[in-house]
Scaffold this motif. Sequence first.
Motif, mmCIF file in Angstrom:
data_model
loop_
_atom_site.group_PDB
_atom_site.id
_atom_site.type_symbol
_atom_site.label_atom_id
_atom_site.label_comp_id
_atom_site.label_asym_id
_atom_site.label_seq_id
_atom_site.Cartn_x
_atom_site.Cartn_y
_atom_site.Cartn_z
ATOM 1 N N ILE A 194 0.907 -1.004 -0.084
ATOM 2 C CA ILE A 194 -0.217 0.173 -0.033
ATOM 3 C C ILE A 194 0.757 1.246 0.003
ATOM 4 O O ILE A 194 0.798 2.365 -0.793
ATOM 5 N N LEU A 195 2.132 1.197 0.755
ATOM 6 C CA LEU A 195 2.778 2.431 0.999
ATOM 7 C C LEU A 195 3.603 2.813 -0.255
ATOM 8 O O LEU A 195 3.823 3.985 -0.443
ATOM 9 N N ARG A 196 3.892 1.754 -1.078
ATOM 10 C CA ARG A 196 4.674 1.815 -2.438
ATOM 11 C C ARG A 196 3.950 1.825 -3.640
ATOM 12 O O ARG A 196 4.261 2.064 -4.864
ATOM 13 N N ASN A 197 2.407 1.750 -3.316
ATOM 14 C CA ASN A 197 1.671 1.483 -4.491
ATOM 15 C C ASN A 197 2.375 0.497 -5.619
ATOM 16 O O ASN A 197 2.324 0.498 -6.533
ATOM 17 N N GLU A 198 2.670 -0.838 -4.706
ATOM 18 C CA GLU A 198 3.258 -1.933 -5.473
ATOM 19 C C GLU A 198 2.109 -2.978 -5.563
ATOM 20 O O GLU A 198 1.616 -3.362 -4.682
ATOM 21 N N ASP A 199 2.273 -3.875 -6.597
ATOM 22 C CA ASP A 199 1.552 -5.108 -6.613
ATOM 23 C C ASP A 199 2.161 -5.906 -5.663
ATOM 24 O O ASP A 199 3.130 -6.199 -5.665
ATOM 25 N N PRO A 200 1.276 -6.566 -4.797
ATOM 26 C CA PRO A 200 1.457 -7.415 -3.853
ATOM 27 C C PRO A 200 2.410 -8.634 -4.383
ATOM 28 O O PRO A 200 3.257 -9.225 -3.386
ATOM 29 N N ALA A 201 1.933 -9.043 -5.529
ATOM 30 C CA ALA A 201 2.787 -10.067 -6.074
ATOM 31 C C ALA A 201 4.203 -9.800 -6.141
ATOM 32 O O ALA A 201 5.129 -10.733 -6.007
ATOM 33 N N LYS A 202 4.636 -8.748 -6.654
ATOM 34 C CA LYS A 202 5.889 -8.353 -6.685
ATOM 35 C C LYS A 202 6.691 -8.374 -5.403
ATOM 36 O O LYS A 202 7.669 -8.670 -5.378
ATOM 37 N N ARG A 203 6.031 -7.694 -4.170
ATOM 38 C CA ARG A 203 6.386 -7.789 -3.029
ATOM 39 C C ARG A 203 6.634 -9.296 -2.486
ATOM 40 O O ARG A 203 7.689 -9.451 -1.671
ATOM 41 N N ALA A 204 5.859 -10.181 -2.829
ATOM 42 C CA ALA A 204 6.075 -11.554 -2.250
ATOM 43 C C ALA A 204 7.142 -12.130 -3.067
ATOM 44 O O ALA A 204 7.868 -12.938 -2.466
ATOM 45 N N ARG A 205 7.253 -11.856 -4.256
ATOM 46 C CA ARG A 205 8.549 -12.485 -5.054
ATOM 47 C C ARG A 205 9.682 -11.936 -4.442
ATOM 48 O O ARG A 205 10.765 -12.706 -4.064
ATOM 49 N N HIS A 206 9.862 -10.665 -4.060
ATOM 50 C CA HIS A 206 10.945 -9.983 -3.314
ATOM 51 C C HIS A 206 11.174 -10.649 -1.920
ATOM 52 O O HIS A 206 12.257 -11.237 -1.735
ATOM 53 N N ARG A 207 10.078 -11.050 -1.133
ATOM 54 C CA ARG A 207 10.407 -11.592 0.131
ATOM 55 C C ARG A 207 10.773 -12.874 0.152
ATOM 56 O O ARG A 207 11.792 -13.332 0.387
ATOM 57 N N ILE A 208 10.222 -13.711 -1.148
ATOM 58 C CA ILE A 208 10.808 -15.121 -1.205
ATOM 59 C C ILE A 208 12.124 -15.252 -1.693
ATOM 60 O O ILE A 208 12.995 -16.109 -1.146
ATOM 61 N N ARG A 209 12.711 -14.032 -2.463
ATOM 62 C CA ARG A 209 14.085 -14.172 -3.095
ATOM 63 C C ARG A 209 14.888 -13.875 -1.846
ATOM 64 O O ARG A 209 16.015 -14.265 -1.666
ATOM 65 N N SER A 210 14.656 -12.823 -1.053
ATOM 66 C CA SER A 210 15.073 -12.270 0.117
ATOM 67 C C SER A 210 15.455 -13.396 0.946
ATOM 68 O O SER A 210 16.682 -13.917 1.578
ATOM 69 N N ASP A 211 14.410 -14.256 1.394
ATOM 70 C CA ASP A 211 14.499 -15.432 2.350
ATOM 71 C C ASP A 211 15.508 -16.431 1.740
ATOM 72 O O ASP A 211 16.036 -17.248 2.515
#
Length: 218
Positions: A194-211
Amino acid sequence: GDDAGSGRRSSRLPKDKAKVAFTCTDDDPVLESQARRAQQLSSAGLLVADSAADATVVVVGPRLQVKTSVAIAFARGVPIVTSDWLAHCASHGYEEPSAEFASKDAAFSRRYSVNLLDDGGRETLLRKYAVLVKPGYVLTDKPRYKVAAECAGAVWIAAAPRKPEGRALLIIDAACSFNDAHLHVQPKDFLLAILRNEDPAKRARHRIRSDEKRKQAS
């Protein structure tokens, strides 16, 4: 600190209608004192909002946090300003929030890639989602997440079968995952979307890659 629909915009209501909510108040001596806060509100002729959901201005301390109140303010386009604005209004009378008084937490902006001076004008990317809390998952502050989701244009549902046709299913869960059927995101990542007006799918992919990188490094 305590906590008190798109695009960011200034409040244009007269001072007797301006309603102020407070959040992220740590390390601000005025905001941490309810008595001093009340005194400045009274001097400025401002009202206290029940929460960020019905505020026309949100006042914050020097350090922002990823919180539902901040996400709601962003989603609704409510100005987020420092206590300098409150002090100015108390001394000189009500003045519409301007960039001069906007929160400028550079560390927050840098860490989370959030543009604190974003003036909106874009369609929120959450409008294509129906949001569901995973059954059995205990989401702290669930009612505020619902408000944040709806302010950002998503539909909040109580069960997967209630997903409206044409909406993708987004499930708030303890872990991130995604496939063609649905998307699981962690609460913090949901708010960051919400804060970045970013597609949550993109945020999820980023989180998975980071993990995955973290696991490989350990």
